[in-house]
Design an enzyme around this catalytic site. Sequence first.
Site, PDB file in Angstrom:
ATOM      1  N   SER A 147      37.196  54.544  46.064  1.00  0.00           N
ATOM      2  CA  SER A 147      35.800  55.009  46.117  1.00  0.00           C
ATOM      3  C   SER A 147      35.817  56.428  46.650  1.00  0.00           C
ATOM      4  CB  SER A 147      35.002  54.127  47.081  1.00  0.00           C
ATOM      5  OG  SER A 147      33.735  54.712  47.336  1.00  0.00           O
ATOM      6  N   TYR A 162      34.050  49.812  55.360  1.00  0.00           N
ATOM      7  CA  TYR A 162      34.185  50.098  53.925  1.00  0.00           C
ATOM      8  C   TYR A 162      34.984  51.388  53.725  1.00  0.00           C
ATOM      9  CZ  TYR A 162      32.730  50.753  49.027  1.00  0.00           C
ATOM     10  OH  TYR A 162      32.714  50.920  47.663  1.00  0.00           O
ATOM     11  N   LYS A 166      38.669  51.768  51.859  1.00  0.00           N
ATOM     12  CA  LYS A 166      38.885  52.548  50.629  1.00  0.00           C
ATOM     13  C   LYS A 166      39.904  53.663  50.856  1.00  0.00           C
ATOM     14  CE  LYS A 166      36.127  50.178  47.996  1.00  0.00           C
ATOM     15  NZ  LYS A 166      36.647  49.367  46.885  1.00  0.00           N
TER      16      LYS A 166
HETATM   17  P1  NAI Z   1      29.355  44.059  42.791  1.00  0.00           P
HETATM   18  O1  NAI Z   1      28.940  43.537  44.114  1.00  0.00           O
HETATM   19  O2  NAI Z   1      28.321  44.210  41.727  1.00  0.00           O
HETATM   20  O3  NAI Z   1      30.565  43.184  42.201  1.00  0.00           O
HETATM   21  C1  NAI Z   1      31.660  42.831  42.984  1.00  0.00           C
HETATM   22  C2  NAI Z   1      32.294  41.578  42.404  1.00  0.00           C
HETATM   23  O4  NAI Z   1      33.455  41.272  43.211  1.00  0.00           O
HETATM   24  C3  NAI Z   1      31.378  40.341  42.432  1.00  0.00           C
HETATM   25  O5  NAI Z   1      31.406  39.701  41.177  1.00  0.00           O
HETATM   26  C4  NAI Z   1      31.978  39.470  43.515  1.00  0.00           C
HETATM   27  O6  NAI Z   1      31.788  38.080  43.300  1.00  0.00           O
HETATM   28  C5  NAI Z   1      33.448  39.858  43.427  1.00  0.00           C
HETATM   29  N1  NAI Z   1      34.174  39.539  44.659  1.00  0.00           N
HETATM   30  C6  NAI Z   1      33.815  39.855  45.931  1.00  0.00           C
HETATM   31  N2  NAI Z   1      34.692  39.341  46.780  1.00  0.00           N
HETATM   32  C7  NAI Z   1      35.634  38.686  46.064  1.00  0.00           C
HETATM   33  C8  NAI Z   1      36.789  37.933  46.398  1.00  0.00           C
HETATM   34  N3  NAI Z   1      37.159  37.751  47.677  1.00  0.00           N
HETATM   35  N4  NAI Z   1      37.533  37.403  45.405  1.00  0.00           N
HETATM   36  C9  NAI Z   1      37.150  37.559  44.120  1.00  0.00           C
HETATM   37  N5  NAI Z   1      36.069  38.247  43.732  1.00  0.00           N
HETATM   38  C10 NAI Z   1      35.306  38.796  44.708  1.00  0.00           C
HETATM   39  O7  NAI Z   1      30.049  45.473  43.113  1.00  0.00           O
HETATM   40  P2  NAI Z   1      30.349  46.742  42.180  1.00  0.00           P
HETATM   41  O8  NAI Z   1      29.379  47.785  42.542  1.00  0.00           O
HETATM   42  O9  NAI Z   1      30.557  46.350  40.778  1.00  0.00           O
HETATM   43  O10 NAI Z   1      31.742  47.192  42.834  1.00  0.00           O
HETATM   44  C11 NAI Z   1      33.005  46.885  42.264  1.00  0.00           C
HETATM   45  C12 NAI Z   1      34.041  47.707  43.008  1.00  0.00           C
HETATM   46  O11 NAI Z   1      33.725  49.091  42.890  1.00  0.00           O
HETATM   47  C13 NAI Z   1      34.114  47.413  44.514  1.00  0.00           C
HETATM   48  O12 NAI Z   1      35.446  47.464  44.943  1.00  0.00           O
HETATM   49  C14 NAI Z   1      33.323  48.565  45.108  1.00  0.00           C
HETATM   50  O13 NAI Z   1      33.696  48.834  46.427  1.00  0.00           O
HETATM   51  C15 NAI Z   1      33.709  49.684  44.165  1.00  0.00           C
HETATM   52  N6  NAI Z   1      32.796  50.806  44.178  1.00  0.00           N
HETATM   53  C16 NAI Z   1      31.470  50.630  43.885  1.00  0.00           C
HETATM   54  C17 NAI Z   1      30.606  51.700  43.928  1.00  0.00           C
HETATM   55  C18 NAI Z   1      29.144  51.567  43.644  1.00  0.00           C
HETATM   56  O14 NAI Z   1      28.402  52.528  43.929  1.00  0.00           O
HETATM   57  N7  NAI Z   1      28.659  50.452  43.118  1.00  0.00           N
HETATM   58  C19 NAI Z   1      31.084  53.054  44.277  1.00  0.00           C
HETATM   59  C20 NAI Z   1      32.504  53.127  44.536  1.00  0.00           C
HETATM   60  C21 NAI Z   1      33.310  52.035  44.487  1.00  0.00           C
END
Ligand code: NAI
Length: 254
Positions: A147, A162, A166
């Site tokens: 991130s 967080y 990252k």
């Molecule tokens: P989201 O919350 O929409 O999706 C995350 C997914 O990971 C969910 O389906 C959840 O069930 C799954 N998950 C969480 N813990 C888990 C575990 N222990 N085992 C298996 N699955 C698990 O989040 P989003 O926004 O799609 O983020 C995805 C990645 O991108 C994350 O690593 C986040 O930190 C990163 N990210 C997101 C940003 C944003 O602005 N949305 C910016 C930079 C990075």
Amino acid sequence: MRIVEMFSLSGKKAFVTGAAQGIGQMAALTLAEAGADVAVVDRNQERLKDTVRAIEAVGRRALGINCDVTDPREVDRMIEQILDEFGTVDIAFNNAGICHNEAAEKITFEDWKRVIDINLTGVFLTAQAAGRVMLKNRKGSVINMASMSGHIVNAPQPQSSYNASKAGVLQLTKSLAVEWAPFGVRVNSLSPGYIGTEMTRAAVQWIPTWEASTPMKRMGMPTELMPALVYLACDASSYTTGSDVVVDGGFTCL
Ligand code: NAI
């Protein structure tokens, strides 16, 4: 090789963690559209079914796997299921992650640990499982979800756990890249800025501030990360390892 062939993932076998929604779901569908069969991994089984259906709709094979990426036994079982179904792994997108906004002086040990366990240890465990297969194959591409928060400190939200997790992913990525480069396995990371998903929608009160502080004056969409992901996954990036690709609307320039 022609440029179109370089970007094709035809015949490749991939897995994506955190694929039930958001960036991971879009990533799984994109890798399938580029030609890969995709195993989709999450602990949210209900929503994972939508991802499976979407992959099958573009004519690729999909495998839904219930796995908590923080549990080494579940990760072992995940990789076994993928090998049983697909025979190998060429691309691993270690994307599952959570965010916890709480002042550093107030966060509990459990909440701190949960963020580090999922965002950093979970990425390590699934990268390790993929790496073991890829090292034997002498080829493969591992992409870790970092991130911009690994580079800068977000404001106004307090999210030390967080940001630390990252930053850990960035250094983990470089370490794995150096260890595995001699054996044909590439390891890179992706660092998005603010992207519209359920993670950011959960903190809707900060969105105007985030948009105002981004040079492009808006948040990104999951689709806008996908070309960078495909680049890192495919043969076009054959000389790229240990790199972090920042896709943030200019946020980290300031
Ligand atoms: P989201 O919350 O929409 O999706 C995350 C997914 O990971 C969910 O389906 C959840 O069930 C799954 N998950 C969480 N813990 C888990 C575990 N222990 N085992 C298996 N699955 C698990 O989040 P989003 O926004 O799609 O983020 C995805 C990645 O991108 C994350 O690593 C986040 O930190 C990163 N990210 C997101 C940003 C944003 O602005 N949305 C910016 C930079 C990075």
